[in-house]
Design an enzyme around this catalytic site. Structure first.
Site, mmCIF file in Angstrom:
data_model
loop_
_atom_site.group_PDB
_atom_site.id
_atom_site.type_symbol
_atom_site.label_atom_id
_atom_site.label_comp_id
_atom_site.label_asym_id
_atom_site.label_seq_id
_atom_site.Cartn_x
_atom_site.Cartn_y
_atom_site.Cartn_z
ATOM 1 N N LYS A 124 -6.326 -1.670 5.289
ATOM 2 C CA LYS A 124 -7.025 -1.859 6.552
ATOM 3 C C LYS A 124 -6.180 -1.465 7.750
ATOM 4 O O LYS A 124 -6.645 -0.849 8.686
ATOM 5 C CB LYS A 124 -7.450 -3.320 6.684
ATOM 6 N N GLU B 88 -16.021 5.151 2.185
ATOM 7 C CA GLU B 88 -14.948 4.187 1.916
ATOM 8 C C GLU B 88 -15.276 3.229 0.786
ATOM 9 O O GLU B 88 -14.534 3.108 -0.169
ATOM 10 C CB GLU B 88 -14.776 3.285 3.155
ATOM 11 N N LYS C 292 -18.460 4.428 6.293
ATOM 12 C CA LYS C 292 -18.588 3.185 5.500
ATOM 13 C C LYS C 292 -18.940 3.514 4.060
ATOM 14 O O LYS C 292 -18.388 2.960 3.124
ATOM 15 C CB LYS C 292 -19.699 2.275 6.045
ATOM 16 N N HIS D 266 -26.499 25.665 11.086
ATOM 17 C CA HIS D 266 -25.262 26.438 11.284
ATOM 18 C C HIS D 266 -24.305 26.268 10.104
ATOM 19 O O HIS D 266 -23.111 26.472 10.245
ATOM 20 C CB HIS D 266 -24.586 26.016 12.588
ATOM 21 N N TRP E 165 0.877 -1.165 0.000
ATOM 22 C CA TRP E 165 0.000 0.000 0.000
ATOM 23 C C TRP E 165 0.911 1.210 0.000
ATOM 24 O O TRP E 165 1.638 1.440 0.971
ATOM 25 C CB TRP E 165 -0.894 0.008 1.229
HETATM 26 C C1 F6R Z 1 -13.045 1.944 8.558
HETATM 27 C C2 F6R Z 1 -11.729 1.403 8.810
HETATM 28 C C3 F6R Z 1 -10.665 2.313 9.320
HETATM 29 C C4 F6R Z 1 -10.174 1.762 10.660
HETATM 30 C C5 F6R Z 1 -8.996 2.584 11.191
HETATM 31 C C6 F6R Z 1 -8.525 2.088 12.543
HETATM 32 O O1 F6R Z 1 -13.895 1.004 7.987
HETATM 33 O O2 F6R Z 1 -11.514 0.240 8.640
HETATM 34 O O3 F6R Z 1 -11.127 3.609 9.460
HETATM 35 O O4 F6R Z 1 -11.238 1.780 11.552
HETATM 36 O O5 F6R Z 1 -7.935 2.519 10.288
HETATM 37 O O6 F6R Z 1 -8.114 0.761 12.496
HETATM 38 P P1 F6R Z 1 -7.974 -0.119 13.793
HETATM 39 O O7 F6R Z 1 -9.323 -0.277 14.377
HETATM 40 O O8 F6R Z 1 -7.394 -1.406 13.297
HETATM 41 O O9 F6R Z 1 -7.052 0.609 14.712
#
Ligand code: F6R
Length: 602
Positions: free
Chosen positions: A597, A488, A485, A504, A82
């Protein structure tokens, strides 16, 4: 020379054993794609030489080509990237090689002194072919070998040469071992029968190996078919020699990392929530008791999390205020550093994370601990860095979440927070009762009829590129999470606002036909009616999520009102909506654009 440092935040996998390495590596990398899918590559070392293939794009496209050409060598490594800085092109794809092509390396993390190292290596005659920070590693190893070091010694020297965070797997042509090293970036080793699978995460190798070794920081290891050797690294705390610790069994099962009959991991994980929430409610983690004692004695309480985990943090703040009348603060992990000066003795920080590897959250926890705060972590991923950094860990136990969008881990976070707060409540059964009510309504919310209803909502929304989501109190938390969601996975500019804020500023966004989703509970129906009529006056089309429709609802999604626990069930139709919208907009919900992720770099 202008050197554009490409910081790496990716998935890595290695294999040494008795099977042909290439198909195993491709397979393991595919289960790591949630960590990135901009480019990928593998290297296999055998008597036939080094086989190195890299490609831009997801692994599925690479699979055919690489498997038809790969030799049957049984040792190799791979990477799925990534790109955070530096283009997602072929030159920057891993593995990276030394000048002579004999040393191959995959890396995850950020090498902060890459610029200086690279300049020195270039002066020493090394030729670089990428603009990644990672490429310094094969050249450093090659330089060590040129100066007469063994591979063991060259690898052992790395901790004293590299500044930053790294998980590294290296291999050298002619040597039958993989060399591994980590600091601040995840790397575990799956242990099979005479075969080993170093990888960024357990799901990667789960179909092949069900035992795991969690590598300690800054200790280099060599892994061969007959075992693991500890090398004498600069940071190593124990003497060199065979690694004798017994691998730990993995509690995950193989089904949990496959799609089964589902088209995508996202829908599989949405549908799993009746089970994941139920399990957490039926056997609450034992550590809730210690965590609640910590909270009871806290002088102040802060929640930290990123993305979806931040939204769960907001829910924690909401629960404490509404059920216990306790003040607390939810803070985006990356912003915590700017508020840390206000931490006073006796503070308790509650860190939330699915992966347990989010760099911003780990940094917030480090800062909190340095300032004497006690840290509780709510984490899904077992054995992750956050589980080691916190004092008390509440496991979320929702199983591997492989779709990039967080779904089941979010509802598990809400349930765990409910259980935690309940322990401090004068009516200790209230939280579990309402959470059970919310859980029970999930069966209806995920039924075929409910899914068809959400699909028709998605049809109404699919042609719009903007969407407003509005709620108050706990419903605002749902609006925020639903908007995230939808942004994304469906690529729609969805924005959430508290109901009272509309006048506002955000009302300026409303035009003829603008879609707006309103969230409300029983106590907010009248307020919601007023908000809806104000929006309709300006041309909005109203969709509603709540216990009963509004007079102006164009389409209503009924969600049973379970008090504060409604947030647990209310998000389900919105997860389904994001999924259906992604499909209608011909996007892959499991692999949203520009996202990974697990964000393991700051
Ligand atoms: C939203 C998503 C990201 C994670 C964020 C934190 O669907 O997957 O916004 O929530 O990157 O990740 P964690 O929970 O693994 O610290």
């Amino acid at each position: 020379m202008q050197y554009n440092c490409a910081r790496e935040m990716c998935g890595i996998a290695g294999y040494v054993g008795h099977r042909p390495a290439a198909p195993v590596l491709v397979d393991c990398l595919q289960r790591l794609e949630y960590r990135g899918y901009d480019s990928c590559g593998i290297a296999v070392v055998s008597d036939a030489g080094v086989f190195l293939r890299r490609s831009v794009g997801p692994i599925a496209e690479f699979r055919e080509e690489v498997l038809s050409a790969a030799p049957t060598g049984t040792i190799g490594l791979g990477h799925t990237r990534w790109a955070t800085h530096g283009r997602a092109d072929l030159a920057n794809a891993h593995p990276h090689a030394s000048c002579d092509g004999a040393v191959l390396v995959v890396h995850n993390g950020v090498i902060e002194n890459a610029f200086e190292l690279r300049e020195r290596l270039v002066r020493q005659g090394h030729r670089f072919t990428s603009d990644t920070d990672s490429e310094v590693v094969p050249h450093l190893l090659e330089q060590g070998l040129t100066e007469g070091l063994s591979m063991d010694e060259a690898v052992s020297k790395l901790p004293s040469q590299l500044v930053g965070s790294y998980a590294i797997v290296a291999v050298r042509q002619g040597q039958d071992e993989l060399f591994v090293l980590r600091k601040g970036s995840p790397l575990v080793v799956g242990v099979g029968e005479g075969e080993y699978f170093p990888a960024s995460d357990i799901p990667s190798f789960l179909p092949y190996a069900q035992r795991v070794i969690y590598l300690s920081e800054d200790e280099p290891f060599a892994i061969g078919r007959s075992g693991i050797r500890r090398l004498q690294g600069a940071g190593a705390s124990r003497p060199a020699g065979p690694y004798l610790e017994v691998p730990e069994p993995v509690s995950l099962n193989v089904e949990s990392v496959s799609k089964g009959s589902f088209q995508h991991f996202m829908i599989k994980e949405i549908m799993e929530q009746v089970g994941t929430i139920g399990r957490l409610l039926e056997s609450p983690p034992a550590t809730l008791a210690t965590a609640s004692e910590l909270l009871r004695g806290a002088q102040s309480i802060k929640f930290v999390g990123a993305g979806t985990s931040y939204h769960a943090s907001l829910y924690g703040q909401f629960l404490l205020a509404t059920t216990l009348h306790l003040d607390s603060e939810a803070c985006v992990s990356s912003e915590f550093q700017f508020r840390a000066d206000a931490l006073r003795p006796g503070a308790v920080v509650v860190a939330l994370s699915q992966s347990g590897e989010t760099a911003d959250t780990l940094q917030a926890v480090r800062i909190a601990r340095d300032r004497g705060a006690r840290v509780i972590a709510l984490v899904n991923s077992e054995g992750s860095s956050l589980t080691r950094a916190a004092e008390v860990v509440i496991p979320l136990r929702s199983g591997p979440e492989l779709s990039v969008a967080a779904t089941k881990s979010y509802t598990s976070q809400l349930v765990a927070l409910t259980l935690l707060v309940e322990r401090l409540s004068p009516d200790p059964m209230e939280g579990a009762r309402t959470a059970l009510e919310a859980r029970d309504s999930l069966l209806e919310l995920t039924s075929d009829a409910a899914r068809a209803h959400i699909a028709s909502l998605a049809h109404n929304l699919a042609r719009h590129s903007q969407l407003l989501l509005i709620g108050r109190g706990g419903n605002y938390v749902t609006a925020l999470e639903a908007a995230l969601k939808i942004k994304e996975v469906a690529g729609v500019a969805a924005q959430a606002f508290p109901g009272g804020e509309m006048k506002h500023g955000p009302l300026a966004l409303v035009a003829e036909g603008s879609p707006v989703i309103l969230f409300y509970d029983r106590s907010q129906v009248d307020q919601a009616e007023l908000a809806a009529s104000e929006l309709i006056t300006r041309g909005a089309v109203i969709y509603t999520v709540g216990p009963q429709p509004l007079r102006s609802s164009s389409l209503h999604v009924r969600v049973h009102d379970a008090g504060a626990a409604t947030a647990i069930s209310q998000i389900i139709p919105m997860q389904l909506l994001a999924y259906e919208l992604a499909k209608l907009r011909q996007l892959d919900p499991d692999h949203p654009k520009n996202l990974a992720k697990s964000v393991t770099v700051l």
